[in-house]
Motif scaffolding. Structure first.
Motif, PDB file in Angstrom:
ATOM      1  N   MET A 112      -6.984   7.795  -7.739  1.00  8.85           N
ATOM      2  CA  MET A 112      -7.714   6.658  -7.181  1.00  8.85           C
ATOM      3  C   MET A 112      -6.765   5.762  -6.375  1.00  8.85           C
ATOM      4  O   MET A 112      -7.124   5.254  -5.310  1.00  8.85           O
ATOM      5  CB  MET A 112      -8.370   5.849  -8.311  1.00  8.85           C
ATOM      6  CG  MET A 112      -9.153   4.644  -7.826  1.00  8.85           C
ATOM      7  SD  MET A 112      -9.987   3.741  -9.170  1.00  8.85           S
ATOM      8  CE  MET A 112      -8.613   2.841  -9.890  1.00  8.85           C
ATOM      9  N   LYS A 144      -6.563   4.199   2.195  1.00  6.77           N
ATOM     10  CA  LYS A 144      -7.648   3.590   2.963  1.00  6.77           C
ATOM     11  C   LYS A 144      -7.273   2.157   3.366  1.00  6.77           C
ATOM     12  O   LYS A 144      -7.460   1.763   4.522  1.00  6.77           O
ATOM     13  CB  LYS A 144      -8.924   3.601   2.114  1.00  6.77           C
ATOM     14  CG  LYS A 144     -10.172   3.154   2.845  1.00  6.77           C
ATOM     15  CD  LYS A 144     -11.406   3.318   1.949  1.00  6.77           C
ATOM     16  CE  LYS A 144     -12.425   2.246   2.284  1.00  6.77           C
ATOM     17  NZ  LYS A 144     -13.293   1.906   1.166  1.00  6.77           N
ATOM     18  N   THR A 188     -10.456  -5.773  -5.015  1.00  6.48           N
ATOM     19  CA  THR A 188     -10.004  -4.416  -5.359  1.00  6.48           C
ATOM     20  C   THR A 188      -8.795  -4.469  -6.277  1.00  6.48           C
ATOM     21  O   THR A 188      -8.729  -3.743  -7.271  1.00  6.48           O
ATOM     22  CB  THR A 188      -9.649  -3.627  -4.077  1.00  6.48           C
ATOM     23  OG1 THR A 188     -10.770  -3.674  -3.190  1.00  6.48           O
ATOM     24  CG2 THR A 188      -9.328  -2.181  -4.382  1.00  6.48           C
ATOM     25  N   HIS A 229      -8.338  -2.858  -9.952  1.00 12.67           N
ATOM     26  CA  HIS A 229      -7.228  -1.948 -10.282  1.00 12.67           C
ATOM     27  C   HIS A 229      -6.437  -2.478 -11.485  1.00 12.67           C
ATOM     28  O   HIS A 229      -6.076  -1.720 -12.373  1.00 12.67           O
ATOM     29  CB  HIS A 229      -6.278  -1.801  -9.088  1.00 12.67           C
ATOM     30  CG  HIS A 229      -6.830  -0.980  -7.962  1.00 12.67           C
ATOM     31  ND1 HIS A 229      -6.181  -0.858  -6.748  1.00 12.67           N
ATOM     32  CD2 HIS A 229      -7.949  -0.227  -7.856  1.00 12.67           C
ATOM     33  CE1 HIS A 229      -6.895  -0.074  -5.945  1.00 12.67           C
ATOM     34  NE2 HIS A 229      -7.962   0.314  -6.593  1.00 12.67           N
ATOM     35  N   LYS A 250      -6.118   7.315  -2.962  1.00 13.16           N
ATOM     36  CA  LYS A 250      -7.292   7.173  -2.110  1.00 13.16           C
ATOM     37  C   LYS A 250      -7.461   5.725  -1.630  1.00 13.16           C
ATOM     38  O   LYS A 250      -7.545   5.468  -0.425  1.00 13.16           O
ATOM     39  CB  LYS A 250      -8.539   7.639  -2.877  1.00 13.16           C
ATOM     40  CG  LYS A 250      -9.819   7.652  -2.049  1.00 13.16           C
ATOM     41  CD  LYS A 250     -10.969   8.351  -2.756  1.00 13.16           C
ATOM     42  CE  LYS A 250     -11.640   7.547  -3.837  1.00 13.16           C
ATOM     43  NZ  LYS A 250     -12.369   6.372  -3.555  1.00 13.16           N
ATOM     44  N   ASP A 251      -7.483   4.778  -2.584  1.00 20.30           N
ATOM     45  CA  ASP A 251      -7.762   3.379  -2.238  1.00 20.30           C
ATOM     46  C   ASP A 251      -6.671   2.750  -1.374  1.00 20.30           C
ATOM     47  O   ASP A 251      -6.954   2.030  -0.425  1.00 20.30           O
ATOM     48  CB  ASP A 251      -7.938   2.534  -3.507  1.00 20.30           C
ATOM     49  CG  ASP A 251      -9.242   2.850  -4.242  1.00 20.30           C
ATOM     50  OD1 ASP A 251     -10.004   3.715  -3.770  1.00 20.30           O
ATOM     51  OD2 ASP A 251      -9.493   2.236  -5.293  1.00 20.30           O
ATOM     52  N   HIS A 252      -5.408   3.042  -1.724  1.00 21.53           N
ATOM     53  CA  HIS A 252      -4.313   2.399  -0.980  1.00 21.53           C
ATOM     54  C   HIS A 252      -4.062   3.070   0.373  1.00 21.53           C
ATOM     55  O   HIS A 252      -3.591   2.409   1.293  1.00 21.53           O
ATOM     56  CB  HIS A 252      -3.049   2.325  -1.835  1.00 21.53           C
ATOM     57  CG  HIS A 252      -3.161   1.283  -2.912  1.00 21.53           C
ATOM     58  ND1 HIS A 252      -3.003  -0.058  -2.666  1.00 21.53           N
ATOM     59  CD2 HIS A 252      -3.456   1.387  -4.232  1.00 21.53           C
ATOM     60  CE1 HIS A 252      -3.182  -0.735  -3.800  1.00 21.53           C
ATOM     61  NE2 HIS A 252      -3.462   0.110  -4.758  1.00 21.53           N
ATOM     62  N   THR A 264      -9.498  -7.363  -0.442  1.00 22.04           N
ATOM     63  CA  THR A 264      -8.376  -6.708  -1.125  1.00 22.04           C
ATOM     64  C   THR A 264      -8.176  -7.320  -2.503  1.00 22.04           C
ATOM     65  O   THR A 264      -7.934  -6.604  -3.475  1.00 22.04           O
ATOM     66  CB  THR A 264      -7.083  -6.846  -0.287  1.00 22.04           C
ATOM     67  OG1 THR A 264      -7.288  -6.215   0.975  1.00 22.04           O
ATOM     68  CG2 THR A 264      -5.886  -6.217  -0.984  1.00 22.04           C
ATOM     69  N   ASN A 302       0.822  -1.210   0.000  1.00 20.18           N
ATOM     70  CA  ASN A 302       0.000   0.000   0.000  1.00 20.18           C
ATOM     71  C   ASN A 302       0.859   1.265   0.000  1.00 20.18           C
ATOM     72  O   ASN A 302       0.596   2.194  -0.763  1.00 20.18           O
ATOM     73  CB  ASN A 302      -0.946   0.005   1.207  1.00 20.18           C
ATOM     74  CG  ASN A 302      -2.093  -0.975   1.035  1.00 20.18           C
ATOM     75  OD1 ASN A 302      -2.663  -1.098  -0.034  1.00 20.18           O
ATOM     76  ND2 ASN A 302      -2.423  -1.684   2.090  1.00 20.18           N
TER      77      ASN A 302
END
Length: 182
Positions: free
Chosen positions: A70, A77, A163, A167, A73-75, A160, A45
């Protein structure tokens, strides 16, 4: 006993070059403790966030910038969720050979992206994204999910995986669009 280093050098040769493997012929993946898994996901992350922040300053293509935003934001979180999980499950992050490899690869990728020509940046960043997300997906499937013993950690890793697959698909799409444009 067999040291961890004895298996580390053979891992890269274990997979055929085309990335395909038949069930039954792959070596048994090393099993990791929950703390080692947490450290690996945390490093993955962090690496993604660092590269994405660089991409936000260096990328020229709007879809690449959007993808980088993105990723931040995603990583970010995911990193926070991992920390929280470690606290509630009382699991401390632990080092492993896999974590060290991941950290080295992340640092090398970041260094490469920093030095690449501005006109080449978008393509280089998206290629790195495809490569890294594929590597993390393989690691989740082959090592992290099978090794996890804490049920919360296991379900977090399975979420994960979804997701990471999204990605990866997104990164491949952008990579194709960039290839067509040039």
């Amino acid at each position: 006993g067999v040291g961890a280093n004895d298996t580390a050098s053979t891992d890269s040769q274990a997979m055929p070059a085309n990335g395909m493997s038949r069930p039954g012929d792959e070596p048994v993946a090393e099993s990791l403790r929950d703390g080692q898994i947490l450290k690996i996901t945390d490093l993955a992350n962090s690496g993604e966030v660092e590269q994405a922040k660089l991409a936000l300053t260096k990328a020229s293509d709007p879809q690449v910038k959007k993808f980088a935003a993105m990723m931040v934001k995603d990583h970010t979180k995911a990193k926070q969720q991992g920390m929280q999980l470690g606290k509630t499950a009382k699991v401390e992050q632990e080092d492993s050979a896999a974590a060290a490899d991941l950290q080295t690869q992340g640092e090398q990728t970041l260094a490469t992206l920093k030095s690449v020509e501005p006109t080449q940046f978008d393509g280089a960043y998206m290629m790195a994204q495809v490569t890294q997300h594929q590597a993390v997906l393989d690691m989740l499937n082959n090592t992290l999910i099978p090794s996890a013993t804490n049920p919360k950690l296991k379900s977090e890793l399975e979420a994960t995986r979804t997701t990471v697959q999204q990605h990866l698909g997104h990164a491949q799409q952008i990579q194709q669009t960039l290839a067509k444009a040039h």
